[in-house]
Design a protein around this motif. Structure first.
Motif, short mmCIF file in Angstrom:
data_model
loop_
_atom_site.label_atom_id
_atom_site.label_comp_id
_atom_site.label_asym_id
_atom_site.label_seq_id
_atom_site.Cartn_x
_atom_site.Cartn_y
_atom_site.Cartn_z
N SER A 1 0.84 -1.19 0.00
CA SER A 1 0.00 0.00 0.00
C SER A 1 0.87 1.24 0.00
O SER A 1 2.07 1.18 0.30
N ILE A 2 0.26 2.35 -0.37
CA ILE A 2 0.91 3.65 -0.31
C ILE A 2 0.05 4.58 0.51
O ILE A 2 -1.15 4.37 0.64
N ALA A 3 0.68 5.61 1.08
CA ALA A 3 -0.05 6.53 1.94
C ALA A 3 0.39 7.96 1.71
O ALA A 3 1.52 8.22 1.32
N THR A 4 -0.53 8.87 1.96
CA THR A 4 -0.22 10.30 2.01
C THR A 4 -0.71 10.80 3.36
O THR A 4 -1.49 10.13 4.04
N PHE A 5 -0.22 11.97 3.76
CA PHE A 5 -0.59 12.53 5.05
C PHE A 5 -1.01 13.98 4.84
O PHE A 5 -0.24 14.78 4.30
N ARG A 6 -2.20 14.30 5.27
CA ARG A 6 -2.70 15.67 5.13
C ARG A 6 -1.93 16.64 6.02
O ARG A 6 -1.78 17.81 5.71
N ASN A 7 -1.40 16.15 7.14
CA ASN A 7 -0.68 17.00 8.09
C ASN A 7 0.61 16.29 8.50
O ASN A 7 0.75 15.84 9.64
N PRO A 8 1.58 16.17 7.58
CA PRO A 8 2.78 15.36 7.85
C PRO A 8 3.66 15.85 8.98
O PRO A 8 4.38 15.07 9.59
N GLY A 9 3.60 17.13 9.30
CA GLY A 9 4.44 17.67 10.36
C GLY A 9 3.88 17.49 11.75
O GLY A 9 4.56 17.78 12.74
N LEU B 1 2.71 15.86 15.25
CA LEU B 1 3.21 14.81 16.11
C LEU B 1 2.19 13.67 16.19
O LEU B 1 2.53 12.50 16.16
N PHE B 2 0.94 14.05 16.30
CA PHE B 2 -0.19 13.10 16.30
C PHE B 2 -1.19 13.57 15.26
O PHE B 2 -1.13 14.69 14.78
N PHE B 3 -2.12 12.72 14.92
CA PHE B 3 -3.21 13.07 14.00
C PHE B 3 -2.69 13.61 12.66
O PHE B 3 -3.03 14.69 12.23
N LYS B 4 -1.84 12.82 12.03
CA LYS B 4 -1.26 13.19 10.75
C LYS B 4 -2.27 13.09 9.60
O LYS B 4 -2.01 13.53 8.50
N GLU B 5 -3.42 12.50 9.87
CA GLU B 5 -4.47 12.29 8.87
C GLU B 5 -3.97 11.44 7.70
O GLU B 5 -3.95 11.85 6.55
N LYS B 6 -3.58 10.22 8.01
CA LYS B 6 -3.08 9.27 7.02
C LYS B 6 -4.20 8.85 6.08
O LYS B 6 -5.30 8.55 6.50
#
Length: 81
Positions: A34-42, A44-49
């Protein structure tokens, strides 16, 4: 290959479509790649994967492989309008 049905390297039309790509996780357990992106990569928590599995299209002649996201809309990072 997915759209044309033809290998871009050797022009063969015998394409193995939608092959599942298997990855090995901890403990040698098989799972689909699988591949993933993150809406909030910076964050610490809740990166929205956002994640999707990947399928492969393989030329049966030369072995060239293209990967495609099974559900590309689930990893889209464009802003909601």
């Amino acid at each position: 290959m997915k759209r044309t049905g033809k290998c871009p390297k050797c022009e063969c039309t015998n394409i193995i479509a939608d092959a599942k790509v298997i990855d090995r996780a901890h403990g040698n357990i098989q799972q689909e790649l699988s591949i993933a992106t993150f809406r909030n990569p910076g964050a610490l928590f809740f990166k929205e994967k956002q994640e999707t599995t990947v399928s492969a299209w393989v030329c049966s002649s030369c072995g060239y492989v293209e990967f495609y996201a099974d559900h590309p809309g689930t990893i889209d990072l464009s802003e909601d309008e």
